[in-house]
Scaffold this motif. Structure first.
Motif, PDB file in Angstrom:
ATOM      1  N   HIS A 109      18.132   0.703  16.399  1.00 10.22           N
ATOM      2  CA  HIS A 109      16.612   0.850  16.760  1.00 10.22           C
ATOM      3  C   HIS A 109      15.713   1.768  16.150  1.00 10.22           C
ATOM      4  CE1 HIS A 109      19.104  -0.790  20.445  1.00 10.22           C
ATOM      5  NE2 HIS A 109      17.930  -0.935  20.948  1.00 10.22           N
ATOM      6  N   ALA A 110      14.577   1.257  15.725  1.00  9.79           N
ATOM      7  CA  ALA A 110      13.424   1.879  15.108  1.00  9.79           C
ATOM      8  C   ALA A 110      12.316   2.303  15.697  1.00  9.79           C
ATOM      9  CB  ALA A 110      13.280   1.245  13.657  1.00  9.79           C
ATOM     10  N   TRP A 111      11.891   3.423  15.705  1.00  6.06           N
ATOM     11  CA  TRP A 111      10.512   3.885  16.330  1.00  6.06           C
ATOM     12  C   TRP A 111       9.494   4.178  15.173  1.00  6.06           C
ATOM     13  CZ3 TRP A 111      10.282   5.973  21.663  1.00  6.06           C
ATOM     14  CH2 TRP A 111      11.153   5.628  22.364  1.00  6.06           C
ATOM     15  N   SER A 112       8.197   3.588  15.713  1.00  6.59           N
ATOM     16  CA  SER A 112       7.112   4.149  14.631  1.00  6.59           C
ATOM     17  C   SER A 112       5.819   4.156  15.393  1.00  6.59           C
ATOM     18  CB  SER A 112       7.065   2.666  13.616  1.00  6.59           C
ATOM     19  OG  SER A 112       6.855   1.575  14.487  1.00  6.59           O
ATOM     20  N   GLY A 170      -2.570  -1.255  12.610  1.00  4.92           N
ATOM     21  CA  GLY A 170      -3.147  -0.042  11.579  1.00  4.92           C
ATOM     22  C   GLY A 170      -1.987   0.514  10.585  1.00  4.92           C
ATOM     23  N   ALA A 171      -2.631   1.354   9.930  1.00  4.24           N
ATOM     24  CA  ALA A 171      -1.512   1.859   9.032  1.00  4.24           C
ATOM     25  C   ALA A 171      -0.316   2.668   9.725  1.00  4.24           C
ATOM     26  CB  ALA A 171      -2.195   2.997   8.085  1.00  4.24           C
ATOM     27  N   VAL A 172       0.660   2.463   9.285  1.00  2.00           N
ATOM     28  CA  VAL A 172       1.922   3.330   9.879  1.00  2.00           C
ATOM     29  C   VAL A 172       2.124   4.511   9.346  1.00  2.00           C
ATOM     30  CG1 VAL A 172       4.368   3.013  10.862  1.00  2.00           C
ATOM     31  CG2 VAL A 172       2.835   1.085  10.721  1.00  2.00           C
ATOM     32  N   ASP A 183       0.898  -1.271   0.045  1.00  2.00           N
ATOM     33  CA  ASP A 183       0.111   0.032   0.008  1.00  2.00           C
ATOM     34  C   ASP A 183       0.766   1.341  -0.041  1.00  2.00           C
ATOM     35  OD1 ASP A 183      -2.195   1.614   0.003  1.00  2.00           O
ATOM     36  OD2 ASP A 183      -3.117   0.671   1.652  1.00  2.00           O
ATOM     37  N   GLY A 184       0.405   2.351   0.352  1.00  2.00           N
ATOM     38  CA  GLY A 184       1.139   3.762   0.061  1.00  2.00           C
ATOM     39  C   GLY A 184       2.172   3.710   1.263  1.00  2.00           C
ATOM     40  N   SER A 207       7.939   3.066   6.294  1.00  2.00           N
ATOM     41  CA  SER A 207       6.808   2.664   6.959  1.00  2.00           C
ATOM     42  C   SER A 207       5.643   2.922   5.873  1.00  2.00           C
ATOM     43  CB  SER A 207       6.329   3.754   8.294  1.00  2.00           C
ATOM     44  OG  SER A 207       6.432   4.969   7.518  1.00  2.00           O
ATOM     45  N   SER A 208       4.685   2.238   6.094  1.00  2.00           N
ATOM     46  CA  SER A 208       3.478   2.002   4.922  1.00  2.00           C
ATOM     47  C   SER A 208       1.982   1.961   5.578  1.00  2.00           C
ATOM     48  CB  SER A 208       3.679   0.860   4.071  1.00  2.00           C
ATOM     49  OG  SER A 208       2.685   0.607   3.333  1.00  2.00           O
ATOM     50  N   TRP A 209       1.242   2.387   4.768  1.00  2.00           N
ATOM     51  CA  TRP A 209      -0.184   2.082   4.985  1.00  2.00           C
ATOM     52  C   TRP A 209      -0.649   0.564   5.011  1.00  2.00           C
ATOM     53  CZ3 TRP A 209      -4.548   5.269   6.042  1.00  2.00           C
ATOM     54  CH2 TRP A 209      -4.099   6.878   6.130  1.00  2.00           C
TER      55      TRP A 209
END
Length: 273
Positions: free
Chosen positions: A72-75, A60-62, A18-19, A36-38
Motif C-alpha cells: 500500500h502506497a500513500w501520496s 496536480g503535482a505529487v 517532470d521533476g 512521486s513526481s511533478w
C-alpha cells in the motif's frame, strides 16, 4: 535494458516526465521503489528487473509519497488530496484532504499512523487500517518538512521553526525550537538512533541537532557549509533539498538540484560527484 552510469548504478526505464519530488524503497526489500513526481504521477518500479510495475495519478503535482506496508502506497500533493493505492490490485482510495497542498507524507510504524503535513499550517494523523482521519493539529506556519523518530514527530515550518511532538499524545508540543541556520528550512531527517535530527536550508548549510535539551548534549551540535561551487571568484550556493541516512553506518547523504551528493561521516564531510 539497463543503462549503466557507474559500477554500482543504472538508470531506470520509463522515468517521470517532470521533476522527481520523492523516492522511497519498500519497507522490507530494496526490490521496489516508489517515486512521486511533478508530472502528477506516482510510479512503482521493480529495480532489479528495471521495469515500471504500475503508475497512478493525481490531478496536480505529487509532492511526497510513502509506503504503509509493502502493498500500500500513500501520496499527496498540489491537488490537496491524500490517496492510498493498493499496489497488488491497482485500486485507489481517496482517504481525505487538506485545505492547501500536502507537502509531506510519512508512516510511523511505532504508533501505526500515517502523518501528513500541509501548507494549510496543519499536521494530520491517519489510521491506515480504516483508513480515516485520526486528528488534525495546528502548526505555527506552513509545513515544509517532517520526519518520524520512533514515537516522536519533528516538524519544520516556514519562519525557521522546528516543533517536536509525541505521536502518542498530540495534546501539546514537546519542544519548540528555532533553526540554528539563518535561512529557510528545506529538509529534516531524524537520526536512525532517534537521538536527534539533521536539518538543511536553502543556503547550502546543514545543521546536526540533538533532542536532549541538557546543556552537555547541546554542546555536541554543529553545522557546516556544503553544496557550494566557486568559479571565476563567484560562489554558487545551492539549496540542500534532500537528506538520507544509512541505517547501519550512521552516515547521511545530502542532495541538491544539480545532482551533486555530499556524504558525511561523524563530523568529517566528504564530497562525491
Amino acid at each position: 535494458m539497463k543503462t549503466m552510469t557507474g559500477s554500482n548504478e543504472f538508470k531506470l526505464n520509463q522515468t517521470p516526465d517532470d521533476g522527481i519530488s520523492s523516492v522511497k524503497f519498500s519497507p522490507n526489500t530494496s526490490q521496489f521503489l516508489l517515486v512521486s513526481s511533478w508530472d502528477t504521477t506516482v510510479r512503482l518500479y521493480d529495480v532489479p528487473a528495471n521495469t515500471m510495475r504500475l503508475k497512478y495519478q493525481h490531478s496536480g503535482a505529487v509532492l511526497d509519497c510513502a509506503f504503509y506496508d509493502p502493498t500500500h502506497a500513500w501520496s499527496g500533493g498540489l491537488d490537496q488530496q491524500l490517496k492510498m493505492h493498493d499496489l497488488n490490485t491497482d485500486q485507489e482510495n481517496l482517504v481525505g484532504a487538506h485545505d492547501a497542498p500536502i507537502r509531506c507524507v510519512e508512516y510511523c510504524p511505532e504508533v501505526n499512523v500515517m502523518v501528513t503535513g500541509s501548507w494549510d499550517q496543519t499536521v494530520k494523523l491517519w489510521d491506515p487500517r480504516t483508513p480515516c482521519n485520526a486528528g488534525t493539529f495546528s502548526q505555527p506556519e506552513k509545513v515544509y518538512t517532517l520526519s518520524v523518530s520512533g514515537d516522536r514527530l519533528i516538524v519544520g515550518t516556514a519562519g525557521r521553526r522546528v516543533l517536536v511532538w509525541d505521536l502518542r499524545n498530540m495534546g501539546y508540543v514537546q519542544q519548540r525550537r528555532e533553526s540554528s541556520l539563518k535561512y529557510q528550512t528545506r529538509c529534516i531527517r531524524a537520526f536512525p538512533n532517534k537521538q536527534g535530527y539533521v536539518l538543511s536550508s536553502i543556503e547550502g548549510r546543514v545543521a546536526v541537532e540533538y533532542l536532549d535539551p541538557s546543556p552537555e548534549i547541546q554542546k555536541k551540535k554543529y553545522a557546516f557549509k556544503c553544496h557550494r561551487l566557486k568559479e571565476n571568484n563567484i560562489e554558487q550556493i545551492y539549496p540542500v533539498n534532500a537528506i538520507s541516512f544509512h541505517n547501519v553506518h550512521n552516515t547521511f547523504a545530502t542532495g541538491r538540484v544539480d545532482t551533486r551528493v555530499f556524504v558525511t561521516f561523524a563530523s568529517v564531510p566528504l564530497v562525491f560527484i
